[in-house]
Design a protein around this motif. Structure first.
Motif, PDB file in Angstrom:
ATOM      1  N   THR A   1      12.806  15.339  -1.499  1.00 35.41           N
ATOM      2  CA  THR A   1      13.502  16.370  -0.732  1.00 35.41           C
ATOM      3  C   THR A   1      14.236  15.773   0.464  1.00 35.41           C
ATOM      4  OG1 THR A   1      11.417  16.800   0.415  1.00 35.41           O
ATOM      5  CG2 THR A   1      11.976  18.226  -1.450  1.00 35.41           C
ATOM      6  N   ASP A   2      15.184  16.556   0.991  1.00 39.12           N
ATOM      7  CA  ASP A   2      16.043  16.113   2.090  1.00 39.12           C
ATOM      8  C   ASP A   2      15.339  16.315   3.436  1.00 39.12           C
ATOM      9  OD1 ASP A   2      18.225  15.276   3.562  1.00 39.12           O
ATOM     10  OD2 ASP A   2      19.257  17.208   3.457  1.00 39.12           O
ATOM     11  N   GLU A   3      14.380  15.445   3.717  1.00 37.14           N
ATOM     12  CA  GLU A   3      13.602  15.497   4.952  1.00 37.14           C
ATOM     13  C   GLU A   3      12.888  14.167   5.112  1.00 37.14           C
ATOM     14  OE1 GLU A   3      10.331  18.378   4.647  1.00 37.14           O
ATOM     15  OE2 GLU A   3      10.583  18.302   2.458  1.00 37.14           O
ATOM     16  N   SER A   4      12.170  14.019   6.204  1.00 36.14           N
ATOM     17  CA  SER A   4      11.483  12.754   6.469  1.00 36.14           C
ATOM     18  C   SER A   4      10.250  12.601   5.571  1.00 36.14           C
ATOM     19  CB  SER A   4      11.069  12.684   7.940  1.00 36.14           C
ATOM     20  OG  SER A   4      10.431  11.453   8.218  1.00 36.14           O
ATOM     21  N   TRP A   5      10.134  11.434   4.931  1.00 31.32           N
ATOM     22  CA  TRP A   5       8.989  11.064   4.116  1.00 31.32           C
ATOM     23  C   TRP A   5       8.378   9.780   4.682  1.00 31.32           C
ATOM     24  CZ3 TRP A   5       7.649  12.534  -1.289  1.00 31.32           C
ATOM     25  CH2 TRP A   5       8.247  13.746  -1.674  1.00 31.32           C
ATOM     26  N   GLY A   6       7.193   9.474   4.211  1.00 30.60           N
ATOM     27  CA  GLY A   6       6.557   8.227   4.574  1.00 30.60           C
ATOM     28  C   GLY A   6       5.975   7.543   3.354  1.00 30.60           C
ATOM     29  N   LEU A   7       6.185   6.241   3.244  1.00 29.11           N
ATOM     30  CA  LEU A   7       5.514   5.439   2.218  1.00 29.11           C
ATOM     31  C   LEU A   7       4.596   4.468   2.942  1.00 29.11           C
ATOM     32  CD1 LEU A   7       6.755   3.960  -1.057  1.00 29.11           C
ATOM     33  CD2 LEU A   7       5.604   2.444   0.556  1.00 29.11           C
ATOM     34  N   ALA A   8       3.337   4.427   2.522  1.00 33.15           N
ATOM     35  CA  ALA A   8       2.357   3.569   3.176  1.00 33.15           C
ATOM     36  C   ALA A   8       1.483   2.880   2.129  1.00 33.15           C
ATOM     37  CB  ALA A   8       1.488   4.377   4.134  1.00 33.15           C
ATOM     38  N   LEU A   9       1.096   1.658   2.440  1.00 35.33           N
ATOM     39  CA  LEU A   9       0.160   0.882   1.619  1.00 35.33           C
ATOM     40  C   LEU A   9      -1.129   0.694   2.407  1.00 35.33           C
ATOM     41  CD1 LEU A   9       2.519  -1.949   0.269  1.00 35.33           C
ATOM     42  CD2 LEU A   9       1.970   0.230  -0.823  1.00 35.33           C
ATOM     43  N   PHE A  10      -2.258   0.842   1.710  1.00 37.37           N
ATOM     44  CA  PHE A  10      -3.574   0.670   2.323  1.00 37.37           C
ATOM     45  C   PHE A  10      -4.396  -0.311   1.490  1.00 37.37           C
ATOM     46  CE2 PHE A  10      -2.030   4.876   3.357  1.00 37.37           C
ATOM     47  CZ  PHE A  10      -2.319   5.032   4.703  1.00 37.37           C
ATOM     48  N   ASP A  11      -5.270  -1.022   2.170  1.00 35.77           N
ATOM     49  CA  ASP A  11      -6.240  -1.894   1.486  1.00 35.77           C
ATOM     50  C   ASP A  11      -7.588  -1.183   1.477  1.00 35.77           C
ATOM     51  OD1 ASP A  11      -7.595  -4.072   0.364  1.00 35.77           O
ATOM     52  OD2 ASP A  11      -8.037  -4.908   2.348  1.00 35.77           O
ATOM     53  N   PHE A  12      -8.153  -1.048   0.281  1.00 33.44           N
ATOM     54  CA  PHE A  12      -9.467  -0.408   0.150  1.00 33.44           C
ATOM     55  C   PHE A  12     -10.556  -1.438   0.419  1.00 33.44           C
ATOM     56  CE2 PHE A  12     -13.180   0.585  -2.514  1.00 33.44           C
ATOM     57  CZ  PHE A  12     -13.529   1.804  -1.963  1.00 33.44           C
ATOM     58  N   ASP A  13     -11.399  -1.118   1.408  1.00 34.38           N
ATOM     59  CA  ASP A  13     -12.481  -2.043   1.771  1.00 34.38           C
ATOM     60  C   ASP A  13     -13.856  -1.402   1.629  1.00 34.38           C
ATOM     61  OD1 ASP A  13     -11.049  -4.333   2.332  1.00 34.38           O
ATOM     62  OD2 ASP A  13     -10.645  -3.740   4.404  1.00 34.38           O
ATOM     63  N   GLY A  14     -13.923  -0.332   0.857  1.00 29.92           N
ATOM     64  CA  GLY A  14     -15.192   0.361   0.696  1.00 29.92           C
ATOM     65  C   GLY A  14     -16.108  -0.320  -0.300  1.00 29.92           C
ATOM     66  N   ALA A  15     -17.348   0.138  -0.325  1.00 35.57           N
ATOM     67  CA  ALA A  15     -18.341  -0.437  -1.240  1.00 35.57           C
ATOM     68  C   ALA A  15     -18.261   0.183  -2.620  1.00 35.57           C
ATOM     69  CB  ALA A  15     -19.741  -0.252  -0.650  1.00 35.57           C
ATOM     70  N   ASP A  16     -17.854   1.461  -2.701  1.00 34.04           N
ATOM     71  CA  ASP A  16     -17.862   2.186  -3.974  1.00 34.04           C
ATOM     72  C   ASP A  16     -16.467   2.723  -4.239  1.00 34.04           C
ATOM     73  OD1 ASP A  16     -18.341   3.617  -6.233  1.00 34.04           O
ATOM     74  OD2 ASP A  16     -19.787   5.016  -5.326  1.00 34.04           O
ATOM     75  N   ILE A  17     -15.729   2.038  -5.126  1.00 30.69           N
ATOM     76  CA  ILE A  17     -14.358   2.429  -5.413  1.00 30.69           C
ATOM     77  C   ILE A  17     -14.275   3.766  -6.140  1.00 30.69           C
ATOM     78  CG2 ILE A  17     -14.111   1.326  -7.680  1.00 30.69           C
ATOM     79  CD1 ILE A  17     -11.362   0.307  -6.684  1.00 30.69           C
ATOM     80  N   SER A  18     -15.379   4.165  -6.775  1.00 35.39           N
ATOM     81  CA  SER A  18     -15.386   5.449  -7.491  1.00 35.39           C
ATOM     82  C   SER A  18     -15.633   6.624  -6.548  1.00 35.39           C
ATOM     83  CB  SER A  18     -16.454   5.429  -8.598  1.00 35.39           C
ATOM     84  OG  SER A  18     -17.754   5.308  -8.028  1.00 35.39           O
ATOM     85  N   ASN A  19     -16.030   6.339  -5.322  1.00 40.59           N
ATOM     86  CA  ASN A  19     -16.306   7.394  -4.348  1.00 40.59           C
ATOM     87  C   ASN A  19     -15.762   6.977  -2.973  1.00 40.59           C
ATOM     88  OD1 ASN A  19     -17.347   9.779  -3.256  1.00 40.59           O
ATOM     89  ND2 ASN A  19     -19.317   8.814  -2.760  1.00 40.59           N
ATOM     90  N   PRO A  20     -14.422   6.861  -2.856  1.00 36.98           N
ATOM     91  CA  PRO A  20     -13.846   6.355  -1.604  1.00 36.98           C
ATOM     92  C   PRO A  20     -13.917   7.386  -0.480  1.00 36.98           C
ATOM     93  CG  PRO A  20     -12.095   7.002  -3.108  1.00 36.98           C
ATOM     94  CD  PRO A  20     -13.384   7.150  -3.872  1.00 36.98           C
ATOM     95  N   LYS A  21     -13.992   6.891   0.748  1.00 36.83           N
ATOM     96  CA  LYS A  21     -13.951   7.725   1.954  1.00 36.83           C
ATOM     97  C   LYS A  21     -12.764   7.279   2.804  1.00 36.83           C
ATOM     98  CE  LYS A  21     -18.080   6.472   3.201  1.00 36.83           C
ATOM     99  NZ  LYS A  21     -18.535   5.684   2.069  1.00 36.83           N
TER     100      LYS A  21
END
Length: 261
Positions: free
Chosen positions: A193-213
């Protein structure tokens, strides 16, 4: 005899004057040719100016009316539409002597549907260190989560639905990566859409990838931009936008591909 010849010449002069007056009177009364109306326009999409190229002949002035409420008296106006869908375009042409003719056409205003992304440059290191320092082998590489969403403090439910959340991709060691429609789980209904968007990358550092917080995700890089107004490499059926960001420490470069429909 001379008097007779003089009378003949005088009569001829009078008839010539009368004939000229009649010819000019007819020219003034005859209507001008009707306009020959025609126009072309570029592909119309939300938020981008559309030039309507007026090809009409035999006209002195013009009126344009669009069913979304916009009007113009320019010869070839540039119009920006705010919503997608069908729009009726009425071009009215006027001659100098007041004759009017009009042409009605329907156009479709399209919008950009995301088809793929390509992350070309992203931070391979966390300020010089491995993203998952202390790990061994491929585990030193980041587990990437990608988010593409409107840039608002509290996006609505519909805006969350019209977003892209990708990952978590384990131990990404490629210097670039991409995904698109046809890849498993990639949506085909995200509208840029014609408005401000954001693209962000994150690194997952949790212990349980199936139940992220939320606290399991570490910000890697991100940028805000307008996906309609951004630099666009476009063809009739779609194209891609190019975004480059660098603050001297972090660099992020990516493409977003789209189709118009």
């Amino acid at each position: 005899m001379q008097l007779f010849e003089f009378m003949i010449k005088s009569m001829r002069s009078i008839w010539m004057v009368v004939l000229v007056m009649v010819v000019f009177a007819c020219k003034e009364d005859d209507p001008l040719p009707l306009p020959t109306l025609d126009f072309t326009n570029e592909t119309a999409e939300v938020g981008r100016p559309v030039m309507f190229d007026n090809l009409t002949t035999n006209a002195d002035r013009y009126e344009w009316k669009f069913s979304d409420g916009q009007t113009s008296e320019s010869i070839s106006p540039s119009i920006t539409f705010k919503k997608p869908g069908a729009v009726e375009v009425v071009l009215k042409a006027f001659t100098k002597d007041g004759q009017i003719d009009s042409l009605v056409r329907n156009i479709t205003v399209k919008q950009r549907y995301l088809t793929a992304y390509a992350i070309n440059i992203y931070p391979l290191k966390d300020d010089g260190a491995d993203w998952d320092a202390g790990e061994a082998g491929d585990n030193i590489y980041p587990d990437i989560f990608l988010q593409l969403l409107v840039d608002k403090d509290n996006p609505s439910d519909d805006e969350f639905e019209n977003a892209l959340f990708e990952g978590i991709f384990n131990n990404v060691k490629n210097t670039s990566f991409s995904r698109g429609v046809g890849d498993q789980g990639f949506p085909d209904n995200v509208i840029l859409t014609d408005e401000s968007w954001g693209l962000a990358l994150f690194d997952f550092d949790g212990a349980d990838i199936s139940n992220p917080k939320g606290s399991d995700f570490y910000f890697m890089a991100g940028v805000t931009f307008n996906p309609v107004q951004a630099p666009t490499f476009q063809v009739d059926y779609g194209g891609f936008i190019s975004i480059f960001f660098s603050d001297g420490i972090t660099t992020l470069d990516f493409y977003l591909y789209f189709v118009l429909k």
